[in-house]
Scaffold this motif. Structure first.
Motif, short mmCIF file in Angstrom:
data_model
loop_
_atom_site.label_atom_id
_atom_site.label_comp_id
_atom_site.label_asym_id
_atom_site.label_seq_id
_atom_site.Cartn_x
_atom_site.Cartn_y
_atom_site.Cartn_z
N ARG A 93 0.82 -1.02 -0.04
CA ARG A 93 0.01 -0.17 0.02
C ARG A 93 0.88 1.24 0.03
NH1 ARG A 93 -1.71 -3.52 3.52
NH2 ARG A 93 -1.00 -2.31 5.23
N SER A 94 2.01 1.13 0.59
CA SER A 94 2.71 2.65 0.84
C SER A 94 3.35 2.96 -0.55
CB SER A 94 3.82 2.24 1.80
OG SER A 94 3.38 2.26 3.13
N ALA A 95 3.78 1.65 -1.30
CA ALA A 95 4.20 2.46 -2.58
C ALA A 95 3.22 2.95 -3.57
CB ALA A 95 4.91 1.02 -3.10
N HIS A 96 1.86 2.27 -3.43
CA HIS A 96 0.84 2.79 -4.35
C HIS A 96 0.36 4.04 -3.75
CE1 HIS A 96 0.57 -1.52 -5.40
NE2 HIS A 96 0.06 -0.99 -6.46
N LEU A 97 0.49 4.43 -2.54
CA LEU A 97 0.53 5.95 -2.07
C LEU A 97 1.48 6.82 -2.47
CD1 LEU A 97 -0.47 5.03 1.63
CD2 LEU A 97 -2.03 6.60 -0.03
N GLU A 98 2.89 6.15 -2.51
CA GLU A 98 3.79 7.10 -3.16
C GLU A 98 3.37 7.47 -4.52
OE1 GLU A 98 7.11 5.28 0.01
OE2 GLU A 98 6.85 4.34 -1.94
N LEU A 99 3.25 6.40 -5.41
CA LEU A 99 2.92 6.56 -6.61
C LEU A 99 1.70 7.55 -7.07
CD1 LEU A 99 3.59 5.10 -9.86
CD2 LEU A 99 1.26 4.79 -9.70
N GLY A 100 0.68 7.41 -6.16
CA GLY A 100 -0.27 8.18 -6.33
C GLY A 100 -0.13 9.74 -6.04
N TRP A 101 0.73 9.87 -4.99
CA TRP A 101 1.08 11.20 -4.70
C TRP A 101 1.90 11.70 -5.88
CZ3 TRP A 101 5.66 14.04 -4.37
CH2 TRP A 101 5.56 15.31 -3.79
N MET A 102 2.79 11.13 -6.13
CA MET A 102 3.67 11.61 -7.37
C MET A 102 2.86 11.99 -8.61
SD MET A 102 7.41 9.74 -6.52
CE MET A 102 8.26 10.98 -7.40
N ALA A 103 1.93 11.15 -8.93
CA ALA A 103 0.99 11.39 -10.08
C ALA A 103 0.15 12.59 -9.89
CB ALA A 103 -0.02 10.38 -10.28
N GLY A 104 -0.34 12.87 -8.68
CA GLY A 104 -0.90 14.20 -8.30
C GLY A 104 -0.11 15.38 -8.43
N ALA A 105 1.21 15.00 -8.25
CA ALA A 105 2.19 16.28 -8.12
C ALA A 105 2.65 16.47 -9.39
CB ALA A 105 3.28 15.97 -7.31
N GLY A 106 2.18 15.65 -10.44
CA GLY A 106 2.48 16.13 -11.96
C GLY A 106 3.75 15.52 -12.30
N LYS A 107 4.58 14.56 -11.40
CA LYS A 107 5.54 13.78 -11.90
C LYS A 107 5.25 12.58 -12.95
CE LYS A 107 7.65 15.50 -7.62
NZ LYS A 107 9.25 15.78 -7.30
N ARG A 108 6.35 12.02 -13.62
CA ARG A 108 6.35 11.27 -14.49
C ARG A 108 5.98 9.87 -13.65
NH1 ARG A 108 11.13 8.98 -18.47
NH2 ARG A 108 12.37 9.53 -16.69
N THR A 109 5.31 8.93 -13.92
CA THR A 109 5.05 7.74 -13.29
C THR A 109 5.01 6.75 -14.10
OG1 THR A 109 2.47 8.09 -13.37
CG2 THR A 109 3.67 8.78 -11.33
N VAL A 110 5.70 5.59 -13.62
CA VAL A 110 5.97 4.23 -14.57
C VAL A 110 5.66 3.11 -13.69
CG1 VAL A 110 7.69 2.88 -15.95
CG2 VAL A 110 7.54 5.43 -16.11
#
Length: 142
Positions: A93-110
């Motif tokens: 779950r933590s990793a998914h929260l991290e990716l979600g935050w970064m997506a919301g911050a407009g950062k590239r997500t892979v």
């Protein structure tokens, strides 16, 4: 070259060599297992048995223990520093929260997935879904 926050799990055997592979390609990669100026966070660091604690014990330890704050601050600072989040499955779950935050911050997500991983609809939030380390390396060159 990219500044990569590699989000995954302590239990994921692919995490260490993915960090090494991306660094060999010249990228700067945050390794949550070996963060600079700290050590990787574990629930046992704060005396918590993550599988046997109550919700109240979890909340209290998370909100009050200095080591929890240190671990969180190290990871969150790295998330702000990074321009890219690479989610390496399987993870929690933590990793998914991290990716979600970064997506919301407009950062590239892979996302790096493989055969046998449970499909997830919300993976469409990611900019790219890769199915091999070679695809990840190619994406990181962009």
């Amino acid at each position: 070259m990219a500044r990569i926050y590699l989000a995954s799990s302590w239990r994921n055997p692919h995490q260490p060599w993915m960090v090494d592979l991306l660094r060999q390609d010249g990228h700067q990669v945050y390794d949550f297992r070996n963060p600079p100026h700290s050590t990787g966070f574990s629930w046992s660091d704060i005396g918590l048995d993550a599988k046997a604690c109550t919700a109240e014990e979890y909340r209290h330890a998370l909100l009050t223990h200095p080591r929890a704050a240190q671990g969180f601050n190290a990871d969150f600072a790295a998330m702000r520093w990074a321009d890219t989040c690479l989610l390496v499955l399987p993870c929690g779950r933590s990793a998914h929260l991290e990716l979600g935050w970064m997506a919301g911050a407009g950062k590239r997500t892979v996302i790096l997935t493989q055969d046998g991983e449970e499909p997830e609809l919300m993976a469409l939030l990611a900019d790219k879904i890769c199915i091999s380390p070679d695809e990840v390396r190619q994406e990181m060159r962009r």
